[in-house]
Design a protein around this motif. Sequence first.
Motif, PDB file in Angstrom:
ATOM      1  N   MET A  24       0.815  -1.208   0.000  1.00 52.13           N
ATOM      2  CA  MET A  24       0.000   0.000   0.000  1.00 52.13           C
ATOM      3  C   MET A  24       0.852   1.264   0.000  1.00 52.13           C
ATOM      4  O   MET A  24       0.607   2.212   0.740  1.00 52.13           O
ATOM      5  CB  MET A  24      -0.972  -0.015   1.175  1.00 52.13           C
ATOM      6  N   GLY A  25       1.884   1.284  -0.819  1.00 55.26           N
ATOM      7  CA  GLY A  25       2.691   2.473  -1.005  1.00 55.26           C
ATOM      8  C   GLY A  25       3.740   2.721   0.065  1.00 55.26           C
ATOM      9  O   GLY A  25       4.391   3.754   0.045  1.00 55.26           O
ATOM     10  N   GLY A  26       3.929   1.824   1.009  1.00 59.37           N
ATOM     11  CA  GLY A  26       4.932   2.005   2.048  1.00 59.37           C
ATOM     12  C   GLY A  26       5.632   0.702   2.370  1.00 59.37           C
ATOM     13  O   GLY A  26       5.183  -0.374   1.993  1.00 59.37           O
ATOM     14  N   ARG A  27       6.761   0.797   3.076  1.00 58.66           N
ATOM     15  CA  ARG A  27       7.516  -0.392   3.486  1.00 58.66           C
ATOM     16  C   ARG A  27       6.944  -0.894   4.807  1.00 58.66           C
ATOM     17  O   ARG A  27       6.859  -0.146   5.767  1.00 58.66           O
ATOM     18  CB  ARG A  27       8.997  -0.065   3.645  1.00 58.66           C
ATOM     19  N   THR A  28       6.541  -2.137   4.833  1.00 60.21           N
ATOM     20  CA  THR A  28       5.967  -2.757   6.029  1.00 60.21           C
ATOM     21  C   THR A  28       6.876  -3.874   6.486  1.00 60.21           C
ATOM     22  O   THR A  28       7.359  -4.668   5.683  1.00 60.21           O
ATOM     23  CB  THR A  28       4.561  -3.318   5.718  1.00 60.21           C
ATOM     24  N   ARG A  29       7.096  -3.947   7.798  1.00 57.42           N
ATOM     25  CA  ARG A  29       7.956  -4.964   8.395  1.00 57.42           C
ATOM     26  C   ARG A  29       7.081  -6.128   8.855  1.00 57.42           C
ATOM     27  O   ARG A  29       6.129  -5.945   9.614  1.00 57.42           O
ATOM     28  CB  ARG A  29       8.685  -4.341   9.582  1.00 57.42           C
ATOM     29  N   VAL A  30       7.410  -7.346   8.395  1.00 53.55           N
ATOM     30  CA  VAL A  30       6.623  -8.534   8.697  1.00 53.55           C
ATOM     31  C   VAL A  30       7.544  -9.608   9.268  1.00 53.55           C
ATOM     32  O   VAL A  30       8.635  -9.839   8.755  1.00 53.55           O
ATOM     33  CB  VAL A  30       5.939  -9.074   7.407  1.00 53.55           C
ATOM     34  N   ALA A  31       7.099 -10.272  10.344  1.00 54.87           N
ATOM     35  CA  ALA A  31       7.853 -11.382  10.928  1.00 54.87           C
ATOM     36  C   ALA A  31       7.428 -12.671  10.238  1.00 54.87           C
ATOM     37  O   ALA A  31       6.244 -12.887   9.963  1.00 54.87           O
ATOM     38  CB  ALA A  31       7.594 -11.482  12.421  1.00 54.87           C
TER      39      ALA A  31
END
Length: 172
Positions: free
Chosen positions: A156-163
């Motif tokens: 969604m247009g941004g960097r997301t941190r996922v485990a």
Amino acid sequence: MTQNVIAEDMGWFLAQLKPNSAKIASRNLERQGFETFLPREETTVQRSGRFVTLQRPLFPGYIFVAFNAVQGCWRSINSTQGIKQLVSFGRAPTPVPCDLVDGLKARCDRLGNLVEGHALGAGDAVTFTNGPFSNFVGEIEKVDSQQRVWVLMDLMGGRTRVAANEAQLRAV
């Protein structure tokens, strides 16, 4: 998949399968005395709103078959139930390089399921093999002491941190 040792005069060949006939073809070829190899990978698909993990062929529609092409016994493969035809260029089937098949077999367990072999590190591009982010691509930020992998994804247009667990990831 049979675990027979291939004689030196035997080679690996590729056979095209009829739709949804991998198990039937493998069983019938093994009954005729041919060694088969069908590498599979674990994937996640969404069915009826739920995520389901399945084993799918690494090369859909094809199966590796070992036989001695000089003896001419390969003609019975084309008439085997589940097999469409042997891959060939010309009149005779074309062999697959043995080191290619050996490399694939080395990366698979005894049932032919693909096993990830190398450790992932920071900066590696990865794709999720199962779970809600199946087939999404990301970049590993870090791997912590509990073997949890932190992946940066563009959502969604941004960097997301996922485990994630390392078993859920495959290097791209």
